[in-house]
Write a protein that holds these residues in place. Structure first.
Motif, mmCIF file in Angstrom:
data_model
loop_
_atom_site.group_PDB
_atom_site.id
_atom_site.type_symbol
_atom_site.label_atom_id
_atom_site.label_comp_id
_atom_site.label_asym_id
_atom_site.label_seq_id
_atom_site.Cartn_x
_atom_site.Cartn_y
_atom_site.Cartn_z
ATOM 1 N N LYS A 134 0.819 -1.214 0.000
ATOM 2 C CA LYS A 134 0.000 0.000 0.000
ATOM 3 C C LYS A 134 0.858 1.272 0.000
ATOM 4 N N ARG A 135 2.147 1.152 0.351
ATOM 5 C CA ARG A 135 3.020 2.320 0.337
ATOM 6 C C ARG A 135 3.413 2.724 -1.079
ATOM 7 N N LEU A 136 3.259 1.808 -2.007
ATOM 8 C CA LEU A 136 3.575 2.134 -3.397
ATOM 9 C C LEU A 136 2.534 3.097 -3.942
ATOM 10 N N ASP A 137 2.955 3.965 -4.816
ATOM 11 C CA ASP A 137 2.037 4.918 -5.443
ATOM 12 C C ASP A 137 1.009 4.168 -6.286
ATOM 13 N N LYS A 138 -0.226 4.686 -6.312
ATOM 14 C CA LYS A 138 -1.292 4.002 -7.049
ATOM 15 C C LYS A 138 -1.019 3.912 -8.546
ATOM 16 N N THR A 139 -0.179 4.802 -9.049
ATOM 17 C CA THR A 139 0.153 4.776 -10.481
ATOM 18 C C THR A 139 1.358 3.889 -10.766
ATOM 19 N N ARG A 142 4.038 -1.632 -10.536
ATOM 20 C CA ARG A 142 4.182 -2.784 -9.642
ATOM 21 C C ARG A 142 2.936 -2.956 -8.772
ATOM 22 N N ARG A 143 2.419 -1.842 -8.255
ATOM 23 C CA ARG A 143 1.215 -1.928 -7.418
ATOM 24 C C ARG A 143 0.016 -2.364 -8.253
ATOM 25 N N GLN A 144 -0.098 -1.860 -9.445
ATOM 26 C CA GLN A 144 -1.218 -2.237 -10.307
ATOM 27 C C GLN A 144 -1.187 -3.729 -10.625
ATOM 28 N N ALA A 149 -3.327 -9.247 -9.412
ATOM 29 C CA ALA A 149 -3.102 -10.618 -8.946
ATOM 30 C C ALA A 149 -3.940 -10.908 -7.704
ATOM 31 N N GLU A 150 -4.019 -9.945 -6.781
ATOM 32 C CA GLU A 150 -4.808 -10.132 -5.568
ATOM 33 C C GLU A 150 -6.304 -10.214 -5.880
ATOM 34 N N HIS A 151 -6.734 -9.448 -6.872
ATOM 35 C CA HIS A 151 -8.146 -9.508 -7.275
ATOM 36 C C HIS A 151 -8.473 -10.883 -7.846
#
Length: 213
Positions: A134-139, A142-144, A149-151
């Motif tokens: 969650k610390r990664l920027d939403k853009t 890697r977070r996307q 994958a989690e979805h």
């Protein structure tokens, strides 16, 4: 528990294909009467009911852990513990040994490394803790990628919630009815066995349905 066992022909008629080896596991809380209510009645505290915290909410009671078929949501195993027992400590009780994939939420992190599961050949597909990304920027790409994958994991794991919906919302079982873990566990076995019938009624009743005249 024998109440959840069925031969392959019965399992197929209910929509559960024995060839599918994916299983989902989860747990829910079953609340006991509050301590002050028991004290007013002059009754002792149930020895199997304990306090635990989930998120910012405190619970007092017991916990039901279930293992389900990841395709149909049919419950095949159940374990009941005090509320302060961790989910991951009950993983081995929810598996029947023929799984190829085990899907579970973040509360089961490290399940594959536990000594009682060291010989389990199944692949553990466990949700990541949100705090790890969650610390990664939403853009951030890697977070996307992680969120996609989690979805995908959650979409498979969601079947385990259907049995909880039937027991807690349709059967209105949200509170312990008895004192002691044994009696409440026996009731939970009956409730989840009945939930299996509710979840599989469409498949079981299909041969007896007639079309509109």
């Amino acid at each position: 528990m024998r109440i959840f066992r069925a031969d392959p022909a019965t399992a197929r008629s209910a929509g559960a294909d024995p060839a599918r080896k994916a299983r989902s596991s989860d747990a829910t809380f079953d609340r006991c009467a509050p301590l002050d209510e028991e004290q007013r009645r002059g009754e002792p505290r149930p020895p199997t009911c304990t306090r635990t915290k989930k998120g910012k909410q405190w619970y007092f009671g017991m916990k039901a852990h279930i293992g389900t078929d990841a395709h149909t949501g049919i419950v095949h195993s159940l374990a009941a513990t005090a509320a302060n027992a961790s989910d991951v400590s009950q993983t081995h009780k929810l598996l029947h040994g023929e799984e190829k994939h085990v899907h579970a939420d973040a509360g089961y992190q490290g399940a594959g490394k536990r000594p009682e599961l060291k010989d389990c050949p199944a692949e553990f597909v466990i949700a990541r803790r949100r705090s790890t990304y969650k610390r990664l920027d939403k853009t951030d790409p890697r977070r996307q990628l992680i969120e996609k994958a989690e979805h995908a994991k959650a979409s498979i794991r969601s079947k385990v919630e259907h049995a909880f919906h039937v027991v807690k919302n349709l059967f209105r079982h949200r509170k312990c009815r008895y004192k002691g873990l044994a009696k409440n566990t026996a009731q939970l076995h009956v409730l989840f066995a009945m939930a299996n019938l509710v979840l599989s009624q469409r498949s079981l009743c299909a041969p007896y349905r007639t079309g509109a005249s």
